[in-house]
Design a protein around this motif. Sequence first.
Motif, PDB file in Angstrom:
ATOM      1  N   ARG A   1     -39.461  13.451  24.912  1.00  0.00           N
ATOM      2  CA  ARG A   1     -38.531  14.480  24.456  1.00  0.00           C
ATOM      3  C   ARG A   1     -37.091  14.043  24.696  1.00  0.00           C
ATOM      4  O   ARG A   1     -36.234  14.164  23.819  1.00  0.00           O
ATOM      5  CB  ARG A   1     -38.797  15.792  25.196  1.00  0.00           C
ATOM      6  CG  ARG A   1     -40.026  16.545  24.701  1.00  0.00           C
ATOM      7  CD  ARG A   1     -40.217  17.812  25.504  1.00  0.00           C
ATOM      8  NE  ARG A   1     -41.333  18.603  24.999  1.00  0.00           N
ATOM      9  CZ  ARG A   1     -41.821  19.680  25.618  1.00  0.00           C
ATOM     10  NH1 ARG A   1     -41.271  20.082  26.736  1.00  0.00           N
ATOM     11  NH2 ARG A   1     -42.837  20.344  25.102  1.00  0.00           N
ATOM     12  N   TYR A   2     -36.847  13.528  25.893  1.00  0.00           N
ATOM     13  CA  TYR A   2     -35.500  13.072  26.215  1.00  0.00           C
ATOM     14  C   TYR A   2     -35.117  11.883  25.341  1.00  0.00           C
ATOM     15  O   TYR A   2     -33.960  11.766  24.921  1.00  0.00           O
ATOM     16  CB  TYR A   2     -35.413  12.693  27.696  1.00  0.00           C
ATOM     17  CG  TYR A   2     -34.031  12.246  28.104  1.00  0.00           C
ATOM     18  CD1 TYR A   2     -33.012  13.174  28.314  1.00  0.00           C
ATOM     19  CD2 TYR A   2     -33.732  10.892  28.247  1.00  0.00           C
ATOM     20  CE1 TYR A   2     -31.745  12.771  28.662  1.00  0.00           C
ATOM     21  CE2 TYR A   2     -32.456  10.478  28.600  1.00  0.00           C
ATOM     22  CZ  TYR A   2     -31.471  11.417  28.813  1.00  0.00           C
ATOM     23  OH  TYR A   2     -30.203  11.010  29.139  1.00  0.00           O
ATOM     24  N   ALA A   3     -36.063  10.999  25.060  1.00  0.00           N
ATOM     25  CA  ALA A   3     -35.770   9.832  24.223  1.00  0.00           C
ATOM     26  C   ALA A   3     -35.345  10.252  22.825  1.00  0.00           C
ATOM     27  O   ALA A   3     -34.417   9.670  22.245  1.00  0.00           O
ATOM     28  CB  ALA A   3     -36.996   8.920  24.154  1.00  0.00           C
ATOM     29  N   GLN A   4     -36.006  11.263  22.261  1.00  0.00           N
ATOM     30  CA  GLN A   4     -35.634  11.737  20.931  1.00  0.00           C
ATOM     31  C   GLN A   4     -34.228  12.329  20.944  1.00  0.00           C
ATOM     32  O   GLN A   4     -33.442  12.108  20.031  1.00  0.00           O
ATOM     33  CB  GLN A   4     -36.644  12.778  20.436  1.00  0.00           C
ATOM     34  CG  GLN A   4     -38.022  12.222  20.106  1.00  0.00           C
ATOM     35  CD  GLN A   4     -37.995  11.189  19.001  1.00  0.00           C
ATOM     36  OE1 GLN A   4     -38.260  10.014  19.222  1.00  0.00           O
ATOM     37  NE2 GLN A   4     -37.662  11.612  17.802  1.00  0.00           N
ATOM     38  N   ARG A   5     -33.897  13.086  21.992  1.00  0.00           N
ATOM     39  CA  ARG A   5     -32.552  13.651  22.100  1.00  0.00           C
ATOM     40  C   ARG A   5     -31.516  12.548  22.288  1.00  0.00           C
ATOM     41  O   ARG A   5     -30.430  12.596  21.704  1.00  0.00           O
ATOM     42  CB  ARG A   5     -32.488  14.649  23.255  1.00  0.00           C
ATOM     43  CG  ARG A   5     -33.248  15.937  23.030  1.00  0.00           C
ATOM     44  CD  ARG A   5     -32.821  17.016  24.016  1.00  0.00           C
ATOM     45  NE  ARG A   5     -33.094  16.626  25.379  1.00  0.00           N
ATOM     46  CZ  ARG A   5     -34.226  16.915  26.034  1.00  0.00           C
ATOM     47  NH1 ARG A   5     -35.179  17.591  25.409  1.00  0.00           N
ATOM     48  NH2 ARG A   5     -34.397  16.541  27.286  1.00  0.00           N
TER      49      ARG A   5
ATOM     50  N   ALA B   1     -29.318   5.031  27.357  1.00  0.00           N
ATOM     51  CA  ALA B   1     -30.005   6.279  27.719  1.00  0.00           C
ATOM     52  C   ALA B   1     -31.326   6.393  26.962  1.00  0.00           C
ATOM     53  O   ALA B   1     -32.361   6.787  27.523  1.00  0.00           O
ATOM     54  CB  ALA B   1     -29.118   7.483  27.434  1.00  0.00           C
ATOM     55  N   HIS B   2     -31.293   6.043  25.671  1.00  0.00           N
ATOM     56  CA  HIS B   2     -32.524   6.061  24.873  1.00  0.00           C
ATOM     57  C   HIS B   2     -33.497   4.999  25.360  1.00  0.00           C
ATOM     58  O   HIS B   2     -34.694   5.259  25.544  1.00  0.00           O
ATOM     59  CB  HIS B   2     -32.187   5.829  23.395  1.00  0.00           C
ATOM     60  CG  HIS B   2     -33.396   5.677  22.527  1.00  0.00           C
ATOM     61  ND1 HIS B   2     -33.787   4.467  21.996  1.00  0.00           N
ATOM     62  CD2 HIS B   2     -34.326   6.580  22.107  1.00  0.00           C
ATOM     63  CE1 HIS B   2     -34.886   4.627  21.291  1.00  0.00           C
ATOM     64  NE2 HIS B   2     -35.238   5.894  21.347  1.00  0.00           N
ATOM     65  N   ALA B   3     -32.974   3.784  25.592  1.00  0.00           N
ATOM     66  CA  ALA B   3     -33.840   2.699  26.060  1.00  0.00           C
ATOM     67  C   ALA B   3     -34.457   3.029  27.410  1.00  0.00           C
ATOM     68  O   ALA B   3     -35.648   2.766  27.646  1.00  0.00           O
ATOM     69  CB  ALA B   3     -33.044   1.396  26.137  1.00  0.00           C
TER      70      ALA B   3
ATOM     71  N   ARG C   1     -39.044   4.354  30.837  1.00  0.00           N
ATOM     72  CA  ARG C   1     -39.733   5.184  31.828  1.00  0.00           C
ATOM     73  C   ARG C   1     -41.127   5.553  31.330  1.00  0.00           C
ATOM     74  O   ARG C   1     -42.096   5.557  32.097  1.00  0.00           O
ATOM     75  CB  ARG C   1     -38.916   6.450  32.116  1.00  0.00           C
ATOM     76  CG  ARG C   1     -37.727   6.218  33.029  1.00  0.00           C
ATOM     77  CD  ARG C   1     -37.155   7.520  33.548  1.00  0.00           C
ATOM     78  NE  ARG C   1     -36.618   8.348  32.480  1.00  0.00           N
ATOM     79  CZ  ARG C   1     -35.351   8.279  32.051  1.00  0.00           C
ATOM     80  NH1 ARG C   1     -34.508   7.440  32.623  1.00  0.00           N
ATOM     81  NH2 ARG C   1     -34.933   9.065  31.082  1.00  0.00           N
ATOM     82  N   ALA C   2     -41.216   5.859  30.030  1.00  0.00           N
ATOM     83  CA  ALA C   2     -42.523   6.166  29.452  1.00  0.00           C
ATOM     84  C   ALA C   2     -43.431   4.934  29.475  1.00  0.00           C
ATOM     85  O   ALA C   2     -44.628   5.025  29.801  1.00  0.00           O
ATOM     86  CB  ALA C   2     -42.350   6.668  28.022  1.00  0.00           C
ATOM     87  N   LEU C   3     -42.864   3.773  29.154  1.00  0.00           N
ATOM     88  CA  LEU C   3     -43.659   2.544  29.158  1.00  0.00           C
ATOM     89  C   LEU C   3     -44.077   2.147  30.580  1.00  0.00           C
ATOM     90  O   LEU C   3     -45.145   1.547  30.772  1.00  0.00           O
ATOM     91  CB  LEU C   3     -42.868   1.411  28.510  1.00  0.00           C
ATOM     92  CG  LEU C   3     -42.602   1.568  27.009  1.00  0.00           C
ATOM     93  CD1 LEU C   3     -41.737   0.435  26.481  1.00  0.00           C
ATOM     94  CD2 LEU C   3     -43.915   1.643  26.230  1.00  0.00           C
TER      95      LEU C   3
END
Length: 584
Positions: free
Chosen positions: A189-193, A231-233, A238-240
């Motif tokens: 969710r944070y990555a999309q934002r 920030a996106h990376a 973190r997900a990876l």
Amino acid sequence: MQYLLRLVKQARPYWKYLIAAALSMLAVTGLNLIGPNLISRLVEVVTNLDQYPDARRVILNLALILLISYAGRTLFAFLYRYLAHYAAWRLVADMRVIVYDKLQQLSLRYYHDKQTGQLMSRVTNDTATFEMLIAHAVPDLVTNVLILIGVAIVLFSKNAALAALTLIPVPFLAYAGFVFVKKIQPNFRYAQRALADFNADLQDNLSGIREIQIFNRQEYETTKLRQRSYAHADAILRALKLSGIFHPIVEFFSSLGTVIVVAMGGLMAMAGNLPVEDIVGFVLYLGMFYQPIGALGQVMENLQQALAGAERVFEVLDTEPDVKEKENAIELKDVKGEITFEDVTFYYRPDVYVLKDISFEIKPGQMVAFVGPTGVGKTTIMSLLARFYDPVSGCIKIDGIDIRDVTLRSLRDNISMVLQDVFLFNGTVAENIAYGTEDATMDDIINAAKIACAHDFIMAFPDGYDTYIGERGVNLSGGQKQRLAIARAVLRDTPILILDEATSSVDAETERQIQNAINNLANSRTILIIAHRLSTVKKADNIIVLDEGRIVEQGTHEELIKRGGLYSYLCSMQFNTEDTVKMA
């Protein structure tokens, strides 16, 4: 599930492709179950040759069946993958158009706190995640469930006790998957934002590249964009990282099943309770059994990423516009151009009123000017007339009909606007003039350009009316852009024409020519002018003077000068500063 069901409903035109893909997926699953059984059968024949006098023929038949199953699996795997991707990308294309169309329907108030790049990200990046959902996450989830059921049936049919022992790691795998999903969802969710924020800043910077260069802010903007990019990376990483922890854990618990089969199956075989070929079959089928469980992490990863995008997309689609048509809205036809404001009050924020109890009447064919200091609501009046917003209270009528009772399309079909901040599209001069007039001929375009005093400078271009003007008319001067906008409004030939400081970027001679063109249009349509130059205001049939959201005086130029009020003061300021101070 809510978002998933809505997406499935949106994909209705492609259900036949998804059904065909699902059937192909079933075929692949069934064919995958054949291989281990054939190999187990092969072991049985080889270890018991004395019982198979035609062993050579049996082995060749097993190999042929295996070859056919692999060939069939290849064919159905292609059909499954292509048809699923076809439906998914078609859905993405549809959803991008649907989201864009929804954005067109939303009122201007929606855009007050939105960045263009943010909205572009929802149209492009967030909708792209649907492909992952439709073509990967959901099919993989269904396939894995089918494989689990099929393999479980085979294993329990071979040896129920050993099959039950192989289920020991499953609760641990299920718990690990639950924790993984719970932890990974916020990161996507944070990555999309974060990606939307990056796109928003990128779009702003590219649009304002001239300002960035003139103020030497390149290093600052690069630093800001770098922070957005990282920030996106970082969110993805973190997900990876969680995936990197989860997948080895799944592999470890999956391998425990093999350990159980080797240990318990070997002991059973020694005791004569389990044939050797069944041990081989168990090991092969067990790999198929744990493979779907091992893939659960990737499936959930794709699912969460897609649902994060879906959440942002449906947030747009579920937004209700402030300005709505009534169900029984009528068509506004044969407009004469009479305009009435009755006690109109409006604010953008409840604590700051822009207009207070505004009332005036404009007769058909009149030219009316609106003047006053900056921020008194002149442009807001024009926006209310075009129903970009609805008044908080009061009523606006055209030819005696409340504009809230008519369709938005028919209302705006009768209004043309020329704004101070002219927007031109990346196309030719002719295309921009004809924008909004579907059946315009070249003669019509040229005639409109002549009325707007644009024909001469257009013909000075090497390609004339076929000249490309660049994004937002970057290849034109401010005065040229405004004259093209006036030509566009003239060509549309509506009974109501709004000129919002339409001559603010032209020189005195061009202004005189445009004023003559406006005078030629007078009496043939109702003209509303927001102006800062006396040459435009002086010949108006009525001048409405606003201050602090109220009408403080109105009348002709001569009448207002004699009164010595705000209008007279603004006029004296302009005369004294030789036409360099704006009146509005």
